[in-house]
Design a protein around this motif. Structure first.
Motif, PDB file in Angstrom:
ATOM      1  N   LYS A  75       0.696  -1.358  -0.135  1.00  0.00           N
ATOM      2  CA  LYS A  75      -0.059  -0.038  -0.049  1.00  0.00           C
ATOM      3  C   LYS A  75       0.952   1.262  -0.038  1.00  0.00           C
ATOM      4  CE  LYS A  75      -4.149   1.971   1.864  1.00  0.00           C
ATOM      5  NZ  LYS A  75      -5.311   1.787   2.845  1.00  0.00           N
ATOM      6  N   VAL A  76       1.859   1.215   0.868  1.00  0.00           N
ATOM      7  CA  VAL A  76       2.740   2.452   0.756  1.00  0.00           C
ATOM      8  C   VAL A  76       3.543   2.362  -0.360  1.00  0.00           C
ATOM      9  CG1 VAL A  76       4.867   3.355   1.961  1.00  0.00           C
ATOM     10  CG2 VAL A  76       3.280   2.243   3.389  1.00  0.00           C
ATOM     11  N   LEU A  77       3.813   1.462  -0.925  1.00  0.00           N
ATOM     12  CA  LEU A  77       4.659   1.711  -2.349  1.00  0.00           C
ATOM     13  C   LEU A  77       3.696   1.986  -3.617  1.00  0.00           C
ATOM     14  CD1 LEU A  77       6.856  -1.695  -2.467  1.00  0.00           C
ATOM     15  CD2 LEU A  77       7.659   0.870  -2.242  1.00  0.00           C
ATOM     16  N   THR A  78       2.454   1.861  -3.444  1.00  0.00           N
ATOM     17  CA  THR A  78       1.562   2.256  -4.708  1.00  0.00           C
ATOM     18  C   THR A  78       1.080   3.558  -4.285  1.00  0.00           C
ATOM     19  OG1 THR A  78      -0.373   1.152  -3.437  1.00  0.00           O
ATOM     20  CG2 THR A  78       0.695  -0.087  -5.271  1.00  0.00           C
ATOM     21  N   ASN A  79       0.943   4.094  -3.042  1.00  0.00           N
ATOM     22  CA  ASN A  79       0.342   5.339  -2.533  1.00  0.00           C
ATOM     23  C   ASN A  79       1.517   6.541  -2.805  1.00  0.00           C
ATOM     24  OD1 ASN A  79      -1.872   4.150  -1.899  1.00  0.00           O
ATOM     25  ND2 ASN A  79      -1.715   4.454   0.416  1.00  0.00           N
ATOM     26  N   VAL A  80       2.822   6.125  -2.750  1.00  0.00           N
ATOM     27  CA  VAL A  80       3.580   7.194  -2.880  1.00  0.00           C
ATOM     28  C   VAL A  80       4.639   6.919  -4.384  1.00  0.00           C
ATOM     29  CG1 VAL A  80       5.732   8.413  -2.000  1.00  0.00           C
ATOM     30  CG2 VAL A  80       4.157   6.987  -0.425  1.00  0.00           C
ATOM     31  N   LYS A  81       4.663   8.053  -5.183  1.00  0.00           N
ATOM     32  CA  LYS A  81       5.305   8.010  -6.271  1.00  0.00           C
ATOM     33  C   LYS A  81       6.760   8.453  -6.068  1.00  0.00           C
ATOM     34  CE  LYS A  81       2.277  11.033  -8.093  1.00  0.00           C
ATOM     35  NZ  LYS A  81       1.194  10.976  -7.716  1.00  0.00           N
ATOM     36  N   ALA A  82       7.570   7.880  -6.453  1.00  0.00           N
ATOM     37  CA  ALA A  82       9.163   8.006  -6.379  1.00  0.00           C
ATOM     38  C   ALA A  82       9.916   7.536  -7.406  1.00  0.00           C
ATOM     39  CB  ALA A  82       9.531   7.364  -5.089  1.00  0.00           C
ATOM     40  N   GLN A  83      10.913   8.475  -7.793  1.00  0.00           N
ATOM     41  CA  GLN A  83      11.674   7.781  -8.877  1.00  0.00           C
ATOM     42  C   GLN A  83      12.558   6.686  -8.487  1.00  0.00           C
ATOM     43  OE1 GLN A  83      13.953  11.293 -10.403  1.00  0.00           O
ATOM     44  NE2 GLN A  83      12.297  12.437 -10.377  1.00  0.00           N
ATOM     45  N   CYS A  84      12.883   6.880  -7.468  1.00  0.00           N
ATOM     46  CA  CYS A  84      13.883   5.608  -6.938  1.00  0.00           C
ATOM     47  C   CYS A  84      13.220   5.194  -5.549  1.00  0.00           C
ATOM     48  CB  CYS A  84      15.357   6.188  -6.677  1.00  0.00           C
ATOM     49  SG  CYS A  84      16.488   4.689  -6.161  1.00  0.00           S
ATOM     50  N   LYS A  85      13.372   3.795  -5.266  1.00  0.00           N
ATOM     51  CA  LYS A  85      12.945   3.438  -3.872  1.00  0.00           C
ATOM     52  C   LYS A  85      13.785   2.511  -3.325  1.00  0.00           C
ATOM     53  CE  LYS A  85       7.912   3.893  -5.176  1.00  0.00           C
ATOM     54  NZ  LYS A  85       6.558   3.346  -5.465  1.00  0.00           N
ATOM     55  N   LEU A  86      14.264   2.770  -2.159  1.00  0.00           N
ATOM     56  CA  LEU A  86      15.468   1.996  -1.637  1.00  0.00           C
ATOM     57  C   LEU A  86      14.849   1.161  -0.384  1.00  0.00           C
ATOM     58  CD1 LEU A  86      18.411   1.225  -1.134  1.00  0.00           C
ATOM     59  CD2 LEU A  86      18.695   3.501  -0.145  1.00  0.00           C
ATOM     60  N   GLY A  87      14.891  -0.059  -0.321  1.00  0.00           N
ATOM     61  CA  GLY A  87      14.504  -0.549   1.139  1.00  0.00           C
ATOM     62  C   GLY A  87      15.559  -1.081   1.894  1.00  0.00           C
TER      63      GLY A  87
END
Length: 88
Positions: free
Chosen positions: A74-86
């Motif tokens: 849900k967090v990944l789909t709600n927030v638009k980001a060019q790069c996501k780092l887990g």
């Protein structure tokens, strides 16, 4: 360089107003970002909309190994980001 005045927190106890016109950093929790807007305060709903309506350069997700998959998605789909780092 991000100025200290452009670092915001969005938690159940602290909800800073975000300046939509300036670069900023928002520090929050998975549970706040995955919150339903119904039944929440108007301010919380507005903050969620502010975060969701913006495209972020980098989203850093901490403790991804302990986050429930449904909440994480849900967090990944709600927030638009060019790069996501887990991080784990």
């Amino acid at each position: 360089t991000i100025l200290p005045k452009n670092i915001y927190t969005f938690t159940s106890k602290e909800k800073n107003e975000v300046d939509r016109s300036a670069p900023c950093v928002v520090i929050t929790t998975y549970s706040m970002m995955a919150a339903r807007t119904s039944g929440r305060s108007a301010h919380t709903a507005e903050m969620l909309e502010t975060i969701a309506s913006r495209e972020w350069g980098l989203m850093i997700l901490d403790e991804v190994h302990v986050t429930p998959a449904r909440l994480f998605r849900k967090v990944l789909t709600n927030v638009k980001a060019q790069c996501k780092l887990g991080l784990t």
